[in-house]
Design a protein around this motif. Structure first.
Motif, PDB file in Angstrom:
ATOM      1  N   ILE A  64       0.835  -1.206   0.000  1.00  0.00           N
ATOM      2  CA  ILE A  64       0.000   0.000   0.000  1.00  0.00           C
ATOM      3  C   ILE A  64       0.864   1.248   0.000  1.00  0.00           C
ATOM      4  CG2 ILE A  64      -1.845   1.223   1.200  1.00  0.00           C
ATOM      5  CD1 ILE A  64      -2.724  -1.379   2.410  1.00  0.00           C
ATOM      6  N   ASN A  65       1.906   1.244   0.792  1.00  0.00           N
ATOM      7  CA  ASN A  65       2.771   2.418   0.868  1.00  0.00           C
ATOM      8  C   ASN A  65       3.497   2.674  -0.443  1.00  0.00           C
ATOM      9  OD1 ASN A  65       3.941   4.561   2.532  1.00  0.00           O
ATOM     10  ND2 ASN A  65       5.853   3.430   2.292  1.00  0.00           N
ATOM     11  N   GLY A  66       3.710   1.638  -1.240  1.00  0.00           N
ATOM     12  CA  GLY A  66       4.385   1.806  -2.513  1.00  0.00           C
ATOM     13  C   GLY A  66       3.487   2.182  -3.656  1.00  0.00           C
ATOM     14  N   ASN A  67       2.189   2.358  -3.392  1.00  0.00           N
ATOM     15  CA  ASN A  67       1.250   2.715  -4.440  1.00  0.00           C
ATOM     16  C   ASN A  67       0.543   3.996  -4.041  1.00  0.00           C
ATOM     17  OD1 ASN A  67      -1.499   2.632  -5.929  1.00  0.00           O
ATOM     18  ND2 ASN A  67      -0.335   1.009  -6.922  1.00  0.00           N
ATOM     19  N   GLU A  68       0.779   5.063  -4.781  1.00  0.00           N
ATOM     20  CA  GLU A  68       0.242   6.370  -4.414  1.00  0.00           C
ATOM     21  C   GLU A  68      -1.279   6.436  -4.512  1.00  0.00           C
ATOM     22  OE1 GLU A  68       1.930   9.038  -3.218  1.00  0.00           O
ATOM     23  OE2 GLU A  68       3.573   7.609  -3.084  1.00  0.00           O
ATOM     24  N   ALA A  69      -1.877   5.685  -5.407  1.00  0.00           N
ATOM     25  CA  ALA A  69      -3.334   5.714  -5.531  1.00  0.00           C
ATOM     26  C   ALA A  69      -3.982   5.029  -4.335  1.00  0.00           C
ATOM     27  CB  ALA A  69      -3.759   5.030  -6.837  1.00  0.00           C
ATOM     28  N   ARG A  70      -3.512   3.842  -3.972  1.00  0.00           N
ATOM     29  CA  ARG A  70      -4.061   3.150  -2.809  1.00  0.00           C
ATOM     30  C   ARG A  70      -3.794   3.934  -1.533  1.00  0.00           C
ATOM     31  NH1 ARG A  70      -3.175  -2.944  -1.845  1.00  0.00           N
ATOM     32  NH2 ARG A  70      -4.960  -2.460  -0.505  1.00  0.00           N
ATOM     33  N   LYS A  71      -2.656   4.586  -1.468  1.00  0.00           N
ATOM     34  CA  LYS A  71      -2.350   5.381  -0.289  1.00  0.00           C
ATOM     35  C   LYS A  71      -3.379   6.491  -0.104  1.00  0.00           C
ATOM     36  CE  LYS A  71       1.947   6.422   0.227  1.00  0.00           C
ATOM     37  NZ  LYS A  71       3.254   7.098   0.062  1.00  0.00           N
ATOM     38  N   ARG A  72      -3.819   7.084  -1.179  1.00  0.00           N
ATOM     39  CA  ARG A  72      -4.808   8.154  -1.080  1.00  0.00           C
ATOM     40  C   ARG A  72      -6.186   7.629  -0.721  1.00  0.00           C
ATOM     41  NH1 ARG A  72      -0.595   9.962  -3.301  1.00  0.00           N
ATOM     42  NH2 ARG A  72      -0.158  12.193  -3.506  1.00  0.00           N
ATOM     43  N   GLU A  73      -6.501   6.415  -1.085  1.00  0.00           N
ATOM     44  CA  GLU A  73      -7.756   5.819  -0.638  1.00  0.00           C
ATOM     45  C   GLU A  73      -7.761   5.642   0.872  1.00  0.00           C
ATOM     46  OE1 GLU A  73      -8.446   2.240  -2.750  1.00  0.00           O
ATOM     47  OE2 GLU A  73      -8.543   3.184  -4.726  1.00  0.00           O
ATOM     48  N   VAL A  74      -6.643   5.200   1.425  1.00  0.00           N
ATOM     49  CA  VAL A  74      -6.554   5.048   2.880  1.00  0.00           C
ATOM     50  C   VAL A  74      -6.609   6.413   3.570  1.00  0.00           C
ATOM     51  CG1 VAL A  74      -5.085   4.231   4.749  1.00  0.00           C
ATOM     52  CG2 VAL A  74      -5.282   2.890   2.664  1.00  0.00           C
ATOM     53  N   LEU A  75      -5.964   7.417   2.999  1.00  0.00           N
ATOM     54  CA  LEU A  75      -6.013   8.751   3.587  1.00  0.00           C
ATOM     55  C   LEU A  75      -7.423   9.328   3.548  1.00  0.00           C
ATOM     56  CD1 LEU A  75      -2.709  10.298   2.185  1.00  0.00           C
ATOM     57  CD2 LEU A  75      -3.141   9.455   4.482  1.00  0.00           C
ATOM     58  N   LEU A 128     -13.668  16.230   0.773  1.00  0.00           N
ATOM     59  CA  LEU A 128     -12.244  15.969   0.632  1.00  0.00           C
ATOM     60  C   LEU A 128     -11.875  15.110  -0.558  1.00  0.00           C
ATOM     61  CD1 LEU A 128     -11.214  15.358   4.346  1.00  0.00           C
ATOM     62  CD2 LEU A 128     -11.017  17.442   3.016  1.00  0.00           C
ATOM     63  N   SER A 129     -12.548  13.988  -0.725  1.00  0.00           N
ATOM     64  CA  SER A 129     -12.051  12.956  -1.628  1.00  0.00           C
ATOM     65  C   SER A 129     -12.244  13.350  -3.081  1.00  0.00           C
ATOM     66  CB  SER A 129     -12.760  11.633  -1.352  1.00  0.00           C
ATOM     67  OG  SER A 129     -12.506  11.206  -0.038  1.00  0.00           O
ATOM     68  N   TYR A 130     -11.212  13.070  -3.860  1.00  0.00           N
ATOM     69  CA  TYR A 130     -11.278  13.254  -5.311  1.00  0.00           C
ATOM     70  C   TYR A 130     -11.830  12.011  -5.979  1.00  0.00           C
ATOM     71  CZ  TYR A 130      -9.696  14.329 -10.055  1.00  0.00           C
ATOM     72  OH  TYR A 130      -9.649  14.576 -11.406  1.00  0.00           O
ATOM     73  N   TYR A 131     -11.436  10.851  -5.494  1.00  0.00           N
ATOM     74  CA  TYR A 131     -11.886   9.565  -6.028  1.00  0.00           C
ATOM     75  C   TYR A 131     -12.383   8.752  -4.852  1.00  0.00           C
ATOM     76  CZ  TYR A 131     -11.710   4.941  -8.225  1.00  0.00           C
ATOM     77  OH  TYR A 131     -12.030   3.695  -8.695  1.00  0.00           O
ATOM     78  N   PHE A 132     -13.648   8.384  -4.832  1.00  0.00           N
ATOM     79  CA  PHE A 132     -14.281   7.763  -3.667  1.00  0.00           C
ATOM     80  C   PHE A 132     -15.118   6.572  -4.123  1.00  0.00           C
ATOM     81  CE2 PHE A 132     -16.710   7.413   0.232  1.00  0.00           C
ATOM     82  CZ  PHE A 132     -15.827   7.883   1.192  1.00  0.00           C
ATOM     83  N   PRO A 133     -14.489   5.424  -4.399  1.00  0.00           N
ATOM     84  CA  PRO A 133     -15.263   4.247  -4.801  1.00  0.00           C
ATOM     85  C   PRO A 133     -15.997   3.646  -3.611  1.00  0.00           C
ATOM     86  CG  PRO A 133     -12.939   3.703  -4.643  1.00  0.00           C
ATOM     87  CD  PRO A 133     -13.043   5.182  -4.418  1.00  0.00           C
ATOM     88  N   ASP A 134     -16.811   2.636  -3.877  1.00  0.00           N
ATOM     89  CA  ASP A 134     -17.594   2.005  -2.823  1.00  0.00           C
ATOM     90  C   ASP A 134     -16.701   1.386  -1.763  1.00  0.00           C
ATOM     91  OD1 ASP A 134     -19.859   2.752  -4.148  1.00  0.00           O
ATOM     92  OD2 ASP A 134     -20.146   0.830  -5.159  1.00  0.00           O
TER      93      ASP A 134
END
Length: 879
Positions: free
Chosen positions: A357-368, A394-400
């Motif tokens: 997760i830490n190595g993927n910026e997109a997944r990191k932003r989902e957790v944030l 806040l969220s730019y991309y907010f999937p289910d």
């Protein structure tokens, strides 16, 4: 907050100022470039005839299921061999290359496969065919640049595909279970840590705030110095009955009322200034990004921007401690917004425990995004409101999946906060009242008036706050942050002490204004006989002063939020409206409007008007709707007043939008010039061809596919300070081949000239397939370039280009015509164009938009080509 100009149109070198920080060596960053000098040798391995494996993108044939017990414990089978690619290279030459690499102690297959598939993947699975459809290699993202969403999600899909291909037997299934459970463990830990920190901040803030008026003595009543006034006098209905609490006049044994008032006034002012100045000192010396609320930066980060040093251990520590000092100083600010930043810092630190997760910026932003909901959850005790706040604001991309993760994180944070129970009320609802009396139909009119007032307040507050921020920047007050904070704290304390409504901190003031008259009347606002104009004048005076102080305070270099001060201001004028309606009904009970009121019960509850006014004021400032309604009834338990709150919030947003579409956080994003493209805005881009605003090819620094050496590329990087370079076949036809960023190109050159290869500077470099190239004397840089970037026809409309950036989260778009490169458009280009059009709001025949002042040479070319078209002068002009 320093102003950050845009990234240049050629992905050029950024002119952003770096934050002045003394902890850069200790702070962890977003996507820190890996500083390993791994040899760039994987490309030669792909030409080997005995390549043990390559990544296939075809669907695998289903294997028959084996239910025998030994099959669960068998080791993962090796991936099938791929058909060797025919190559003119001799086997002897390949063997010599392998022997040379073996002597140097390096593996051909390592490369950057570990960066994508996790540690040890290259060792276990062999080399990866990066010439196929897989993602290219990335070193990392530079500070103050945008991430590549498509690349990050592609990288995650490839990692999962590799993981599932190896998940054979019981150990494989356990590895899959561990991989999928990491995000939930991080979310639970984030929620727990956020709840614990929020409780600690509440306790510390109450103690420091009460320390301005007195202290708790270690006496016979069981008191202790570290107790606030509430806990020191626990069990006593009257403060005068408290044995261990000493006001400062009592501590100095001053019996004269006037003398006691003066000494308490002085100590109240001195401690307020000391707390505020200490908070500013901590922020300036240790964590510059701990200032303000952090929500504008969080929105920008979640939108795909990289701000290094914004989250980390130092920022978390200084934000938490500085928040306690700033709120306790009595300044008109709140802790709700900064708690969102605190929760995100907790998640960022815990993410380091998970490599995938830490190595993927997109997944990191989902957790944030999920962590941000925990911040609002612990700030208000509103877990559902926190989830909606993250979704709406806040969220730019907010999937289910992110919504479900936000729900879990907010729930855990609320549970820990309730278990800590800092207020000892044994309930999560902070401002709960009885609210036994409902509302009547005629009250919808004053509720609507409160909504209109909230919209007016929000619009005026944003305009005044932005003017103060621009004035502060023009006077260069940022060079003296401690002095500025100290002066404002001094004036605030001098004004607050004589006024009982302003002397109380906003949290306590809101609690008293929300309460019904039968619950709390500490300020004497519940008058039953006649209308006391003096009380109303005090409430209005406090609302006006709070409006001015909050406008000046929000933006200082201390941790500060605007949510609670806005609620306090709305509650003040809401209580005024409720009091007027209440006494009007009592004075004229026979009016037609009041015919449904019962004679033996109170018809109007002024405290509910404070709730509606607070919601309207908060909606006018932030322009949120649904999340505010949910937060308010979770905060107060007044579920019966949901409809009046909805009406007020709706009207406040409509009226506020008349002053401007942006809320306070979006206004600060624009003020700081963060390149944030809001995909929920309804603004229309100019109806022009994209060719009029793109950076044309003659203004770009392009690289040809052949004819380069390591030395020539180093010289090329020195002469062209851009963040990326398109690659073409040659400069004659400009047939487009791909795109390479400056970071990857520089790292590839450095790796080739370092151990173990130690290639000479005259080594030839190519960016296209060269079947007769010698792998011993040449370098193939194709693994580092993006061979399939998003491209668009140069004759397309600018509207279509904007839609691509918004919906796909692109970093850049290449504009082509029949395969030939025509130009480039980056995310910051789009942001600047949209912002310029909206900022100037030009009409036909007026002066064109002026470019920003101070653009460096490497930023040249963003709009300079626009004047070549007849339609361009109406929008842009050359620099």
């Amino acid at each position: 907050m320093p102003s950050f100009p845009e990234e240049d149109s050629g992905e050029g070198a950024s002119s952003f100022p770096q934050p002045e920080s003394s902890f850069d060596n200790d702070e962890d960053d977003f996507a820190e470039p890996r500083q390993t000098d791994t040899a760039l040798l994987a490309e030669e391995d792909f030409l080997a005839e005995d390549n043990p494996t390559s990544l296939s993108f075809k669907r695998k044939q289903k294997q028959p299921t084996r239910l025998s017990l030994p099959s669960f414990f068998q080791s993962a089978p090796s991936p099938p061999r791929s058909t060797p690619t025919k190559t003119p290279l001799s086997s002897a030459r390949v063997r010599r290359l392998r022997e040379q690499t073996s002597r140097d102690g390096s593996d051909l297959a390592v490369g950057d496969a570990q960066d994508v598939y996790g540690e040890g993947s290259a060792k276990d699975g062999g080399p990866v065919d990066w010439y196929g459809d897989g993602p290219r290699r990335r070193v990392g993202y530079d500070n103050l640049t945008a991430i590549d969403w498509i690349f990050e999600y592609t990288k995650e899909r490839q990692r999962l595909r590799m993981l599932h291909s190896r998940a054979q037997g019981l150990l494989g299934q356990l590895s899959k279970l561990w991989d999928s459970s990491q995000v939930w463990l991080i979310l639970v830990a984030t929620g727990a840590l956020s709840g614990i920190l929020a409780a600690a901040i509440d306790i510390t803030t109450d103690w420091l705030g009460d320390l301005r008026t007195g202290f708790c003595y270690n006496g016979d009543g069981g008191g202790a110095f570290y107790l606030s006034k509430q806990f020191c006098c626990w069990g006593h209905e009257q403060t005068s009955d408290c044995l261990d609490w000493y006001d400062w006049s009592e501590a100095f044994h001053i019996s004269s009322p006037s003398g006691g008032y003066i000494i308490e006034y002085i100590l109240f002012t001195l401690t307020s200034v000391a707390f505020a100045a200490s908070a500013s000192l901590l922020v300036r010396e240790y964590a510059p990004y701990a200032k303000h609320s952090g929500i504008p930066e969080i929105k920008t980060v979640l939108g795909g921007f990289v701000i290094k040093n914004f989250m980390g251990s130092w920022t978390l520590a200084i934000k938490s401690l500085g928040l306690c000092l700033a709120v306790a100083s009595g300044l008109w600010l709140g802790k709700e917004g900064p708690l969102v930043h605190v929760a995100c810092c907790c998640a960022y630190l815990l993410l380091k425990l998970s490599g995938p997760i830490n190595g993927n910026e997109a997944r990191k932003r989902e957790v944030l995004s999920a962590a941000a909901s925990a911040g609002i959850s612990v700030a208000f005790g509103a877990p559902i409101g926190g989830v909606l706040f993250s979704l709406e604001q806040l969220s730019y991309y907010f999937p289910d999946a992110t919504m479900w993760q936000s729900f879990v994180c907010a729930m855990v944070a609320s549970i820990l906060l309730q278990l800590m129970n800092p207020s000892r009320r044994d309930q999560l609802i902070q401002y709960q009242g009885s609210y036994t009396q409902g509302y009547h139909g005629f009250e919808l009119l004053p509720f609507a008036i409160l909504g209109i007032l909230g919209g007016i307040y929000g619009g005026l507050f944003i305009k005044l706050n932005m003017k103060v921020a621009r004035w502060r920047r023009s006077l260069r007050l940022a060079a003296y942050p401690i002095l500025e904070v100290g002066l404002i704290a001094l004036v605030t304390a001098l004004v607050n002490f004589p006024n009982k409504f302003m002397k109380a901190r906003p949290a306590k003031l809101v609690h008293i204004l929300f309460a019904e008259c039968g619950d709390i009347d500490e300020f004497g606002i519940c008058q039953t006989n006649e209308l006391h104009l003096w009380t109303i004048m005090q409430l209005l005076f406090a609302a006006v002063l709070g409006f001015l102080f909050a406008s000046i305070t929000f933006g200082l270099k201390i941790p500060s939020g605007i949510i609670l001060p806005s609620m306090a201001i709305g509650a003040l004028y809401g209580r005024v409206v409720g009091t007027i309606v209440h006494f009007t009904q009592q004075a004229h009970p026979t009016w037609l409007l009041f015919q449904n009121c019962e004679t033996d019960k109170q018809c109007v509850t002024p405290g509910t008007y404070a709730i509606v006014g607070a919601a309207a004021a908060l909606g006018g400032v932030t322009r949120m709707t649904v999340s505010i309604v949910v937060i308010m009834f979770e905060l107060t338990g007044a579920l019966i007043y949901v409809l009046p709150i909805m009406i007020a919030v709706m009207l406040s947003k409509w009226i506020g939008d008349i002053f401007g579409k942006r809320g306070i956080y979006e206004s600060w994003i624009r003020f700081n010039e963060y390149p944030f493209l809001d995909n929920r805005e309804d603004r229309q881009p100019p109806d022009i061809p994209v060719a009029q605003v793109m950076t044309r090819i003659d203004e770009l620094a392009t690289i040809t596919s052949t004819g380069h050496t390591l030395q020539s590329l180093q010289e090329f990087l020195g002469m062209n300070q851009y963040r990326g370079y398109p690659i073409v076949v040659n400069h004659t036809n400009n047939i487009f081949l791909g795109y390479i960023t400056r970071t990857e190109l520089a790292f590839a050159i450095k790796s080739s000239m370092a151990e173990p290869r130690k290639l000479i500077p005259r080594t030839a470099v190519f960016f296209s397939h060269q079947p007769h190239a010698d792998p011993l004397t040449t370098v193939d840089f194709r693994p580092w370039m993006d061979q399939t970037p998003i491209t668009l026809n140069s004759k397309s409309t600018f509207q279509l280009t904007v839609d691509l950036f918004l919906k796909l989260g692109l970093k850049y778009v290449l504009l082509l015509n029949r395969g030939a490169l025509q130009g480039l458009l980056t995310k910051k280009d789009v942001w600047y164009i949209l912002d310029s059009v909206e900022n100037d709001d030009q009409r036909a025949g007026e002066e064109p938009i002026a470019p920003r002042i101070g653009r460096s040479q490497e930023e040249h070319g963003l709009l300079s080509a626009a004047t070549t078209s007849s339609a361009a002068p109406s929008l842009f002009h050359d620099r």
